[in-house]
Design a protein around this motif. Sequence first.
Motif, PDB file in Angstrom:
ATOM      1  N   LEU A 241      23.660 -16.065 -41.324  1.00 54.54           N
ATOM      2  CA  LEU A 241      23.242 -16.301 -42.704  1.00 54.54           C
ATOM      3  C   LEU A 241      22.810 -15.051 -43.444  1.00 54.54           C
ATOM      4  CD1 LEU A 241      21.109 -19.549 -42.172  1.00 54.54           C
ATOM      5  CD2 LEU A 241      23.481 -19.372 -42.980  1.00 54.54           C
ATOM      6  N   GLY A 242      22.407 -14.047 -42.715  1.00 55.86           N
ATOM      7  CA  GLY A 242      21.845 -12.857 -43.328  1.00 55.86           C
ATOM      8  C   GLY A 242      20.331 -12.888 -43.267  1.00 55.86           C
TER       9      GLY A 242
ATOM     10  N   ALA B 180      33.785  -1.404 -36.141  1.00 57.78           N
ATOM     11  CA  ALA B 180      34.672  -1.365 -37.306  1.00 57.78           C
ATOM     12  C   ALA B 180      34.221  -2.365 -38.367  1.00 57.78           C
ATOM     13  CB  ALA B 180      36.104  -1.669 -36.874  1.00 57.78           C
ATOM     14  N   LYS B 181      33.238  -3.180 -38.045  1.00 59.78           N
ATOM     15  CA  LYS B 181      32.748  -4.183 -38.980  1.00 59.78           C
ATOM     16  C   LYS B 181      31.837  -3.552 -40.025  1.00 59.78           C
ATOM     17  CE  LYS B 181      32.883  -7.908 -35.529  1.00 59.78           C
ATOM     18  NZ  LYS B 181      32.082  -8.911 -34.778  1.00 59.78           N
ATOM     19  N   SER B 182      31.686  -4.252 -41.127  1.00 59.51           N
ATOM     20  CA  SER B 182      30.819  -3.759 -42.182  1.00 59.51           C
ATOM     21  C   SER B 182      29.356  -3.930 -41.787  1.00 59.51           C
ATOM     22  CB  SER B 182      31.077  -4.516 -43.484  1.00 59.51           C
ATOM     23  OG  SER B 182      30.650  -5.868 -43.360  1.00 59.51           O
ATOM     24  N   VAL B 183      28.488  -3.213 -42.478  1.00 56.69           N
ATOM     25  CA  VAL B 183      27.055  -3.313 -42.220  1.00 56.69           C
ATOM     26  C   VAL B 183      26.568  -4.746 -42.420  1.00 56.69           C
ATOM     27  CG1 VAL B 183      24.767  -2.672 -43.094  1.00 56.69           C
ATOM     28  CG2 VAL B 183      26.507  -0.905 -42.712  1.00 56.69           C
ATOM     29  N   SER B 184      27.018  -5.379 -43.496  1.00 63.89           N
ATOM     30  CA  SER B 184      26.567  -6.746 -43.765  1.00 63.89           C
ATOM     31  C   SER B 184      27.013  -7.714 -42.678  1.00 63.89           C
ATOM     32  CB  SER B 184      27.065  -7.209 -45.137  1.00 63.89           C
ATOM     33  OG  SER B 184      28.474  -7.157 -45.221  1.00 63.89           O
ATOM     34  N   GLU B 185      28.207  -7.536 -42.166  1.00 64.44           N
ATOM     35  CA  GLU B 185      28.683  -8.391 -41.074  1.00 64.44           C
ATOM     36  C   GLU B 185      27.835  -8.198 -39.826  1.00 64.44           C
ATOM     37  OE1 GLU B 185      33.468  -8.928 -41.650  1.00 64.44           O
ATOM     38  OE2 GLU B 185      32.760  -6.929 -41.127  1.00 64.44           O
ATOM     39  N   LEU B 186      27.496  -6.961 -39.525  1.00 61.97           N
ATOM     40  CA  LEU B 186      26.697  -6.672 -38.335  1.00 61.97           C
ATOM     41  C   LEU B 186      25.288  -7.252 -38.462  1.00 61.97           C
ATOM     42  CD1 LEU B 186      27.810  -2.964 -37.784  1.00 61.97           C
ATOM     43  CD2 LEU B 186      28.456  -4.934 -36.391  1.00 61.97           C
ATOM     44  N   VAL B 187      24.736  -7.185 -39.685  1.00 65.27           N
ATOM     45  CA  VAL B 187      23.407  -7.765 -39.909  1.00 65.27           C
ATOM     46  C   VAL B 187      23.457  -9.280 -39.744  1.00 65.27           C
ATOM     47  CG1 VAL B 187      21.613  -8.191 -41.638  1.00 65.27           C
ATOM     48  CG2 VAL B 187      22.583  -5.895 -41.386  1.00 65.27           C
ATOM     49  N   LYS B 188      24.497  -9.910 -40.277  1.00 73.02           N
ATOM     50  CA  LYS B 188      24.614 -11.368 -40.172  1.00 73.02           C
ATOM     51  C   LYS B 188      24.758 -11.821 -38.722  1.00 73.02           C
ATOM     52  CE  LYS B 188      26.386 -12.106 -44.830  1.00 73.02           C
ATOM     53  NZ  LYS B 188      27.556 -12.401 -45.695  1.00 73.02           N
TER      54      LYS B 188
ATOM     55  N   LEU C  73      23.080  -6.090 -50.341  1.00 76.76           N
ATOM     56  CA  LEU C  73      23.015  -7.415 -50.960  1.00 76.76           C
ATOM     57  C   LEU C  73      23.700  -8.453 -50.079  1.00 76.76           C
ATOM     58  CD1 LEU C  73      23.787  -6.491 -54.659  1.00 76.76           C
ATOM     59  CD2 LEU C  73      21.818  -7.835 -53.929  1.00 76.76           C
ATOM     60  N   GLU C  74      24.893  -8.133 -49.608  1.00 72.38           N
ATOM     61  CA  GLU C  74      25.658  -9.059 -48.786  1.00 72.38           C
ATOM     62  C   GLU C  74      24.971  -9.358 -47.449  1.00 72.38           C
ATOM     63  OE1 GLU C  74      28.430 -10.833 -49.112  1.00 72.38           O
ATOM     64  OE2 GLU C  74      28.713 -10.267 -51.205  1.00 72.38           O
ATOM     65  N   ALA C  75      24.083  -8.469 -47.044  1.00 68.92           N
ATOM     66  CA  ALA C  75      23.370  -8.667 -45.770  1.00 68.92           C
ATOM     67  C   ALA C  75      22.264  -9.706 -45.892  1.00 68.92           C
ATOM     68  CB  ALA C  75      22.794  -7.344 -45.289  1.00 68.92           C
ATOM     69  N   THR C  76      21.956 -10.143 -47.124  1.00 72.91           N
ATOM     70  CA  THR C  76      20.877 -11.117 -47.324  1.00 72.91           C
ATOM     71  C   THR C  76      21.432 -12.525 -47.522  1.00 72.91           C
ATOM     72  OG1 THR C  76      20.793 -10.840 -49.737  1.00 72.91           O
ATOM     73  CG2 THR C  76      19.446  -9.348 -48.405  1.00 72.91           C
ATOM     74  N   LYS C  77      20.560 -13.502 -47.434  1.00 71.75           N
ATOM     75  CA  LYS C  77      20.932 -14.912 -47.509  1.00 71.75           C
ATOM     76  C   LYS C  77      21.408 -15.307 -48.906  1.00 71.75           C
ATOM     77  CE  LYS C  77      17.672 -16.351 -43.912  1.00 71.75           C
ATOM     78  NZ  LYS C  77      16.432 -17.105 -43.613  1.00 71.75           N
ATOM     79  N   VAL C  78      22.434 -16.143 -48.950  1.00 74.11           N
ATOM     80  CA  VAL C  78      22.911 -16.687 -50.213  1.00 74.11           C
ATOM     81  C   VAL C  78      21.796 -17.523 -50.846  1.00 74.11           C
ATOM     82  CG1 VAL C  78      24.488 -18.378 -51.231  1.00 74.11           C
ATOM     83  CG2 VAL C  78      25.356 -16.703 -49.585  1.00 74.11           C
ATOM     84  N   GLY C  79      21.596 -17.336 -52.140  1.00 74.99           N
ATOM     85  CA  GLY C  79      20.640 -18.155 -52.868  1.00 74.99           C
ATOM     86  C   GLY C  79      19.221 -17.640 -52.890  1.00 74.99           C
ATOM     87  N   THR C  80      18.783 -17.009 -51.789  1.00 75.58           N
ATOM     88  CA  THR C  80      17.373 -16.596 -51.702  1.00 75.58           C
ATOM     89  C   THR C  80      17.175 -15.143 -51.312  1.00 75.58           C
ATOM     90  OG1 THR C  80      17.236 -17.302 -49.378  1.00 75.58           O
ATOM     91  CG2 THR C  80      16.643 -18.933 -51.069  1.00 75.58           C
TER      92      THR C  80
END
Length: 376
Positions: free
Chosen positions: A261-262, A247-255, A280-287
């Motif tokens: 961190l992603g 039930a989690k989002s794709v980005s949550e599962l990737v993290k 986008l949310e599946a990737t690291k903040v800042g980089t």
Amino acid sequence: MSGSSQVVTCKAAICWGLGGPVTVEEIEVDPPKATEVRVKMLTASICHTDILSIHGFPNVNYPKALGHEGVGVVESVGDQVTTLKEGDMVIPTYMGECQTCENCVSGKTNLCLTYPVRLTGLLPDNTSRMSIRGQRLYHVLSCATWSEYMVSNVNYILKVDPTIDPVHASFISCGFSTGFGAAWKEAKVESGSSVAVLGLGAVGLGAVSGAKSMGATKIIGIDKNEKKREKGEAFGMTHFINPGDSAKSVSELVKELSGGLGVDYSFECTGIAPLLTESLEATKVGTGKTITIGLGIEHVVSIGVLSILFGRTLKGSVFGGLKPISDLSTVANKCQKKEFPFQELFTHEVPLEDINQAFELLKDPNCVKVIIKIRP
């Protein structure tokens, strides 16, 4: 001019109107003009863009001779063509490379200004060499590969080794190469990095392969089709996510698979609008860096502003950033040497006359690429 200087009558797959049926009919193909070649097509394949072309992408010009992936043999050349000759095996491309315009010499993009992507469905002189019952036929982009013969400007043609497998050459003419190039040329994936690939069709599997070749150590494939797990692993995927299992989002599962961190890089290969923000949310903040290469029916999509605001990069890509001479020739060389497990892509084959069966096969969960046999 080598070869025939006569009009050729042959069979081709035609769509007469927006969303209309596809029929195989007799058409006429004129001889090539001075800077053109006429190609006898051997093998073609189906890309998602071909489906979109029936529904009005990139233009609503009809009747349309379909197909843009394939490989063939030069049948005749215009009198100003010096780089190709009759009998050469070639791959038609939908973009060119002049190597002298501002974009070509910049090293920053593959979008040539002299030989751009042909969105009108016509050749550079705004005409077509294909017609049916006296009516002009448009192309999907710069060529029409679901035809026994087609004409293209020589600057949109890549010569390949004659020993290359025609089926495999069809795969690299668009889909697989787009994904491979996105990892290689657009993202410039770094050794030891982490990658997420959303959608494991031919484009996504190309991105997986490209990431592996660049030295990525964690390559996460995401697809609702459980059967894609084995395909992804064959091309270098290290982890698999089926979003339907949670039930989690794709980005949550990737993290969860990347230390919370992603990943360093993500590739959106589905064209499904909401997944752009997820990628986008599946990737690291800042980089984090996301390359979008999937094309869907929706041409305007919403993006989560915070996903960008927190330092992530979103980059669009055409043909994975590959230059059709400098870079596609490298991919073709790898293909000729059988460095890719393309047997995993080749799942179905139909003759040109049964083109509509190909559309049905694409609905099969086991289907990755359908090959269209233009000639017996």
